[in-house]
Design a protein around this motif. Sequence first.
Motif, PDB file in Angstrom:
ATOM      1  N   UNK A   1     -40.291 -21.586 -47.050  1.00  0.00           N
ATOM      2  CA  UNK A   1     -39.619 -22.565 -46.189  1.00  0.00           C
ATOM      3  C   UNK A   1     -39.427 -23.891 -46.917  1.00  0.00           C
ATOM      4  N   UNK A   2     -38.866 -23.783 -48.110  1.00  0.00           N
ATOM      5  CA  UNK A   2     -38.592 -24.968 -48.926  1.00  0.00           C
ATOM      6  C   UNK A   2     -37.655 -25.881 -48.140  1.00  0.00           C
ATOM      7  N   UNK A   3     -37.975 -27.149 -48.100  1.00  0.00           N
ATOM      8  CA  UNK A   3     -37.205 -28.116 -47.321  1.00  0.00           C
ATOM      9  C   UNK A   3     -35.824 -28.363 -47.932  1.00  0.00           C
ATOM     10  N   UNK A   4     -34.803 -28.112 -47.162  1.00  0.00           N
ATOM     11  CA  UNK A   4     -33.418 -28.442 -47.498  1.00  0.00           C
ATOM     12  C   UNK A   4     -33.032 -28.120 -48.944  1.00  0.00           C
ATOM     13  N   UNK A   5     -33.042 -26.843 -49.346  1.00  0.00           N
ATOM     14  CA  UNK A   5     -32.646 -26.503 -50.707  1.00  0.00           C
ATOM     15  C   UNK A   5     -31.133 -26.604 -50.893  1.00  0.00           C
ATOM     16  N   UNK A   6     -30.732 -27.334 -51.930  1.00  0.00           N
ATOM     17  CA  UNK A   6     -29.326 -27.487 -52.285  1.00  0.00           C
ATOM     18  C   UNK A   6     -29.203 -27.138 -53.762  1.00  0.00           C
TER      19      UNK A   6
END
Length: 196
Positions: free
Chosen positions: A81-86
């Motif tokens: 659940x990596x925060x906001x991967x871009x």
Amino acid sequence: MPAAGCPELVDPALTLLGRAQEKWLHEGLTASRARWNVIAQQTVMAQLDRRPGEGQAFWTDGWDGYPKARERLLGFIAAKRVSNPVVIGGDVHTSVVADLKTDFDDPKSPVVATEFVGTSITSQGISAKSIETWRSDNPHIRFADSTRRGYTVLELTPQRCLARLRTVNEKEPDSPVQTLATWAVEDGRPGAQRDG
């Protein structure tokens, strides 16, 4: 371009990053407390099936040549659940906005990250006709334009990541800069949405 049935293509031992760098990236993403986790890398991460209709074919000089490594990375991002991967990419001389999934062949597979690929300043890209013929087989590719040259600018705020696809006319020395398209990713919701 090998077809999807090529046994070497799905060898889990193959890695685009190398085992040490893959481990380093996983550890960095695990330890990150950042709101936005930007992964800058050299090419397109999204799967791109280049054979319209039945069957599949891939350009293997990028992530499509290492689908198990891509699956490991995107599966890791989803599981942790990596925060906001871009993901930021390039190398194909085409502007691309894509939803990244753990299984690109399953329409129900959830979007786990967003990808923005910047185009080139002068080099010509993939033909617009080719991109159009691939569109129905690659619904996770939300936007692709190879007709204009330029770059992409990202603006990160606590609420969202805003990507402006900027273009110039490379044949005019004094070309004005224009915005081809603007896409946004909202905090906590992977997947880009057209903005404006």
